[in-house]
Write a protein that holds these residues in place. Structure first.
Motif: not given
Length: 563
Positions: A33-38
């Motif tokens: 699972v890929l997550y990006t950060q604001g």
């Protein structure tokens, strides 16, 4: 200066088995699972999931994800790996195997844009637990490569100068999905004419329309003023589809000033702009060079002149508040944390200027912060910050504010490596008005011929009018009648980026975004002017060998140049 538009990248995840726990567990189904950060919220948001792969400890995932890549931003990523036990989409119902944190720039800047990292069990309470390895690779999407070269002229523009004609220039904007506009190119200024013919401009097609040929493109015409308060002449809109028709009746545009149109009943227009030529070609991109092995060498030069104030006083710009970084440290960290992803060993030379040095009190404008003349390298951003803090305890702030010594210092090393394998970025952080303008202009004109860019960040509340001239946004810098071959300087005052709520993370992100946005195009222009092509990539599944990676420190050449 031109803005570099986002470039799409594809992430391909390939976890492989490493050491497994003593108790053997058969992994039947795997998922990443890929997550990006604001940037502002620092919240992690799920971006996507790979397909599920059965019965292997070495899954090779096929599904790729398209991300917008910005060299000038720190794009934090997180990869979580799971053993899937059921068809439930709820990750809490599956076994967590490990995770990896990195930045998109870290993957791009790795040899052949391929990063291998060990999976960790963060928060598991089992320090050092080995959970295998994940391999991450990126590639640039092919539709980013087209560049449109266009030339425009104007006819009968409005006169804006009382004692002469106008000094017109064009600014192009791409429309965004939310109705706002993003600047994508600014032409040079043509002095004292109402009928300018601008030089041909080259703009990436993606920067103009983001792949949507019918998206609105806005062009504004201004009369240049020395103080920066440029007079608006008028604007027109078009699209990439229309522009691509080339010189024709479709590409003659009326320049309209909406306010004048409302006030004057007989108003027709404020002149016309006509396209003279149009051509499209595919060019090498920034990622091509980085993937081919080009290393970016980062050097910082810090202002130690007396105008900063006594470092022991809280009013000083060099004051070391135990609870927050000063403006020098924030500017350094904001820029350095992004550039470090493109340097393989994270060793950076750090210089100071404008101080009296022990033991004899002589004034120096290019001294190493770590005190080692033959090896001014610091280990990562923390190493530079530590050397900066130690220098404040040992040197005496003095003056004047001379830039040319540090510019020439870095230029010597850049001039020695002009084969495209290395590119140099100098960050100058200063609080005051430059004292050696003529010498600095000459140094910059010379540096424009070599693989080098310069970022100047002004801290404090001084007037930085002279810095605007060095920036060359409106008028290309010149010295002794010689025009700079490239625009290589970007200047910004840090005060313009300070967040009103006191959010320093946001301030640093805004600063980095603006000062670094032009580095990719400056690098590409140098390579193009010299006819340098990216090095070919090694064949798939082949590790880059030592001969493919140049880890030589330019400052540690066999015959080091004394500082």
């Amino acid at each position: 200066m031109d803005k570099l538009d986002s470039m799409a990248a594809v992430c391909d995840f390939d976890p492989i088995a490493g050491s497994v726990p003593a108790t053997k567990v058969e992994i039947t189904v795997s998922l990443v699972v890929l997550y990006t950060q604001g940037v502002e919220t620092k919240q992690w948001r799920e971006f996507g999931r790979t397909e599920v792969i059965d019965n292997t400890l070495n899954p090779d995932f096929v599904r790729k994800y398209i991300l917008d890549y910005f060299f000038e931003e720190k794009q934090n990523l997180r990869f979580d790996v799971y053993d899937i036990d059921s068809k439930s989409p709820d990750l809490a119902k599956h076994d967590f195997l490990g995770q990896v944190f990195c930045t998109l720039g870290e993957i791009v800047g790795s040899p052949a844009s391929r990063l291998e990292k060990p999976l960790g069990m963060h928060g598991s309470g089992i320090p050092g637990k080995k959970c295998g390895t994940i391999i991450l690779s990126v590639e640039e999407l092919g539709n980013c490569r087209e560049v449109a070269t266009m030339q425009f002229c104007a006819h009968k523009l409005d006169r804006k100068d009382f004692f002469g004609k106008s000094d017109p220039f064009l600014v192009f904007y791409r429309s965004n999905e939310d109705g706002t506009f993003t600047i994508c190119h600014k032409t040079e200024v043509v002095k004292n004419t109402l009928n300018p013919v601008w030089q041909a401009i080259a703009i990436p097609v993606r920067a103009l329309c983001n792949g949507d040929f019918d998206r609105t493109i806005k062009a504004e015409v201004y009369d240049w003023d020395r103080d920066g308060s440029h007079d608006f002449i008028g604007e027109f809109t078009t699209s990439y589809r229309d522009l691509s028709r080339g010189q024709s009746q479709f590409n003659v545009y009326e320049v309209v000033n909406a306010k004048k149109k409302i006030k004057k009943k007989r108003y027709i227009n404020s002149g016309t702009v006509t396209m003279l030529s149009f051509a499209v070609e595919s060019e090498h991109t920034f990622l091509d060079y980085i993937k081919g092995g080009t290393q970016i060498h980062f050097t910082v030069a810090i202002d130690f002149t007396a105008s900063n104030g006594n470092p022991s006083q809280s009013t000083s710009l060099h004051y070391m508040n135990p609870y927050q970084m000063n403006a020098y440290a924030m500017a350094l960290k904001a820029v350095g944390e992004i550039i470090q992803d493109y340097d393989s060993d994270k060793m950076f030379p750090a210089l100071g200027f404008g101080a009296k040095l022990p033991p004899d009190g002589h004034v120096s404008h290019e001294f190493p912060l770590n005190g080692n003349i033959e090896n001014p390298y610091c280990n990562g951003m923390e190493g530079i910050l530590e050397a900066y803090h130690q220098s404040l305890k040992t040197v005496q702030l003095y003056g004047p504010t001379n830039f040319s010594p540090v510019v020439n210092h870095v230029a010597k090393y850049a001039a020695a490596v002009q084969d495209g394998s290395q590119y140099f970025v100098l960050l100058i952080i200063t609080d005051g008005v430059i004292s050696d303008m003529a010498q600095t202009k000459e140094a910059i004109v010379n540096a424009a011929k070599i693989p080098m860019s310069i970022i100047i960040v002004g801290v404090g509340h001084a007037e930085f009018d002279a810095m605007v001239e060095l920036d060359g946004d409106d008028i290309r810098i010149s010295s002794r009648g010689k025009l700079a071959e490239r625009d290589i300087v970007q200047f910004v005052p840090f005060r313009d980026y300070m967040d009103r709520t006191g959010n320093h993370v946001l301030s640093m992100a805004r600063l980095a975004k603006d000062v670094l946005a032009e580095i990719p195009e400056q690098l590409i222009l140098y390579m193009k002017n010299r006819g340098i092509k990216p090095c070919p990539l090694p064949p798939p599944n082949e590790e880059p060998g030592p001969e493919d990676q140049d880890h030589t420190h330019p400052y540690l050449s066999p015959t080091p140049t004394p500082i």
